[in-house]
Design a protein around this motif. Structure first.
Motif, PDB file in Angstrom:
ATOM      1  N   ALA A 156       0.825  -1.211   0.000  1.00  0.00           N
ATOM      2  CA  ALA A 156       0.000   0.000   0.000  1.00  0.00           C
ATOM      3  C   ALA A 156       0.859   1.261   0.000  1.00  0.00           C
ATOM      4  CB  ALA A 156      -0.933  -0.003   1.208  1.00  0.00           C
ATOM      5  N   ALA A 157       2.000   1.234   0.691  1.00  0.00           N
ATOM      6  CA  ALA A 157       2.889   2.401   0.696  1.00  0.00           C
ATOM      7  C   ALA A 157       3.440   2.675  -0.706  1.00  0.00           C
ATOM      8  CB  ALA A 157       4.031   2.166   1.680  1.00  0.00           C
ATOM      9  N   ILE A 158       3.803   1.619  -1.433  1.00  0.00           N
ATOM     10  CA  ILE A 158       4.321   1.793  -2.793  1.00  0.00           C
ATOM     11  C   ILE A 158       3.209   2.270  -3.728  1.00  0.00           C
ATOM     12  CG2 ILE A 158       5.474   0.656  -4.705  1.00  0.00           C
ATOM     13  CD1 ILE A 158       7.193   1.029  -2.224  1.00  0.00           C
ATOM     14  N   VAL A 159       1.995   1.731  -3.544  1.00  0.00           N
ATOM     15  CA  VAL A 159       0.871   2.153  -4.377  1.00  0.00           C
ATOM     16  C   VAL A 159       0.551   3.629  -4.145  1.00  0.00           C
ATOM     17  CG1 VAL A 159      -1.607   1.833  -4.758  1.00  0.00           C
ATOM     18  CG2 VAL A 159      -0.098  -0.158  -4.610  1.00  0.00           C
ATOM     19  N   ASN A 164       0.525   9.251  -6.023  1.00  0.00           N
ATOM     20  CA  ASN A 164       0.697  10.649  -5.616  1.00  0.00           C
ATOM     21  C   ASN A 164       2.133  11.156  -5.699  1.00  0.00           C
ATOM     22  OD1 ASN A 164      -2.130  10.887  -4.764  1.00  0.00           O
ATOM     23  ND2 ASN A 164      -1.531   9.571  -3.054  1.00  0.00           N
ATOM     24  N   GLY A 165       3.105  10.249  -5.684  1.00  0.00           N
ATOM     25  CA  GLY A 165       4.492  10.680  -5.690  1.00  0.00           C
ATOM     26  C   GLY A 165       4.887  11.294  -4.359  1.00  0.00           C
ATOM     27  N   ASN A 166       6.061  11.954  -4.336  1.00  0.00           N
ATOM     28  CA  ASN A 166       6.554  12.621  -3.134  1.00  0.00           C
ATOM     29  C   ASN A 166       7.345  13.848  -3.578  1.00  0.00           C
ATOM     30  OD1 ASN A 166       8.004  13.386  -0.763  1.00  0.00           O
ATOM     31  ND2 ASN A 166       7.685  11.319   0.058  1.00  0.00           N
ATOM     32  N   SER A 167       6.783  14.987  -3.266  1.00  0.00           N
ATOM     33  CA  SER A 167       7.435  16.230  -3.713  1.00  0.00           C
ATOM     34  C   SER A 167       8.732  16.496  -2.966  1.00  0.00           C
ATOM     35  CB  SER A 167       6.476  17.412  -3.522  1.00  0.00           C
ATOM     36  OG  SER A 167       6.085  17.532  -2.164  1.00  0.00           O
ATOM     37  N   GLN A 170      11.290  14.403  -4.655  1.00  0.00           N
ATOM     38  CA  GLN A 170      11.197  14.552  -6.113  1.00  0.00           C
ATOM     39  C   GLN A 170      10.838  13.244  -6.814  1.00  0.00           C
ATOM     40  OE1 GLN A 170      11.309  17.572  -7.554  1.00  0.00           O
ATOM     41  NE2 GLN A 170      11.571  18.414  -5.491  1.00  0.00           N
ATOM     42  N   TRP A 171       9.995  12.413  -6.132  1.00  0.00           N
ATOM     43  CA  TRP A 171       9.509  11.191  -6.755  1.00  0.00           C
ATOM     44  C   TRP A 171       8.210  11.506  -7.476  1.00  0.00           C
ATOM     45  CZ3 TRP A 171      10.242   7.437  -2.015  1.00  0.00           C
ATOM     46  CH2 TRP A 171      11.610   7.177  -1.863  1.00  0.00           C
TER      47      TRP A 171
END
Length: 213
Positions: A156-159, A164-167, A170-171
Motif C-alpha cells: 500500500a505504501a508503494i501504491v 501521488n508521488g513525493n514532492s 522529487q519522486w
C-alpha cells in the motif's frame, strides 16, 4: 342284638368350570414388564459450537478467494509503454519492487495455509468439542494475520507513491503513464487487506470458542 350303624363317605368330583379357572388365574399375582426409555438430553452448547465451526469454514473459503486473488493479480501485473522503437521502452513490473515481491509471497503462503486448514476446519464441524484443533488454528491464524497485514501495508505504501508521488524527494507519480499497472496493484492490495480482516475475525471467533470450553 346290638345294631351297628355304619357310615359311608362319598367323594363327589366337581368338574372345574371356566369361572373357577378365571378366579384362580385372577388370584395369582400378575407379572408386568415395564420398559423405560431414557431420553437423551439436548445439549445446546454442541449445536452452538457446530454453528461456529461452520461459520469458520465459510470465512476460510472467503479468505482463500481474496488471498489467492491478491497473489495472482499482483504476480501477473506487468505493463510496457508503447513507444516508437523497440530498443527503448518503459516497463513496470511487480518484481521491480521488493515490497511487491514480498506481497506475492505473503499472500501465496496465506493461500496455501488456508487450503491446508480446510480439512481441519471440517474436523471441527464433525467433532465440535475438540480443543486441540481449534487451538492450532488459532495460533496459525494469528501468524497469517501478521503475514498478510505486513504484505498489504508494504504494498500500500508503494501504491500510494505510485499514485501521488513525493514532492520532498522529487519522486514523480507513475500512474498517469502506467494506468493499468496501478489499477491492478491497487485491487490486489484491497483484496489482501480483506483477507487480513477475515483472518482477524477468525482469530476472534476461535478465541471465543476456546473460552466457552
Amino acid at each position: 342284638m346290638d345294631s351297628k350303624s355304619t357310615s359311608h363317605e362319598t367323594a363327589v368330583n366337581i368338574p372345574e368350570t371356566e369361572s373357577t379357572k378365571l378366579k384362580s388365574s385372577s388370584a395369582a399375582p400378575a407379572a408386568t414388564v415395564v420398559t423405560t426409555t431414557k431420553a437423551i438430553p439436548h445439549n445446546p452448547k454442541a449445536g452452538l459450537r457446530r454453528g461456529v465451526a461452520i461459520f469458520d469454514f465459510i470465512l476460510r473459503l472467503c479468505a482463500l478467494v481474496f488471498a489467492l486473488a491478491a497473489a495472482t493479480t499482483m504476480g501477473t501485473t506487468d505493463e510496457t509503454l508503447p513507444l516508437f522503437t523497440q530498443f527503448f521502452q518503459f516497463e513496470a513490473s511487480y518484481d521491480d519492487l521488493p515490497a511487491f515481491s514480498y506481497f506475492v509471497v505473503a499472500n501465496a503462503i496465506a493461500s496455501a495455509y488456508l487450503v491446508l486448514s480446510l480439512p481441519l476446519s471440517i474436523v471441527c464441524i464433525v467433532r465440535p468439542h475438540l480443543v486441540g484443533a481449534k487451538l492450532l488454528l488459532l495460533i496459525l491464524d494469528t501468524v497469517m494475520v501478521g503475514f498478510t497485514t505486513a504484505g498489504a501495508a508494504a504494498a500500500a505504501a508503494i501504491v500510494y507513491l505510485a499514485h501521488n508521488g513525493n514532492s520532498t524527494t522529487q519522486w514523480q507519480s507513475i500512474c498517469q503513464q502506467f494506468g493499468d499497472f496501478c489499477q491492478r496493484v491497487s485491487g490486489a492490495v484491497v483484496a489482501s487487506f480483506l483477507a487480513a480482516f477475515i483472518f482477524i475475525i477468525l482469530v476472534v471467533f476461535s478465541a471465543l470458542a476456546l473460552r466457552r470450553h
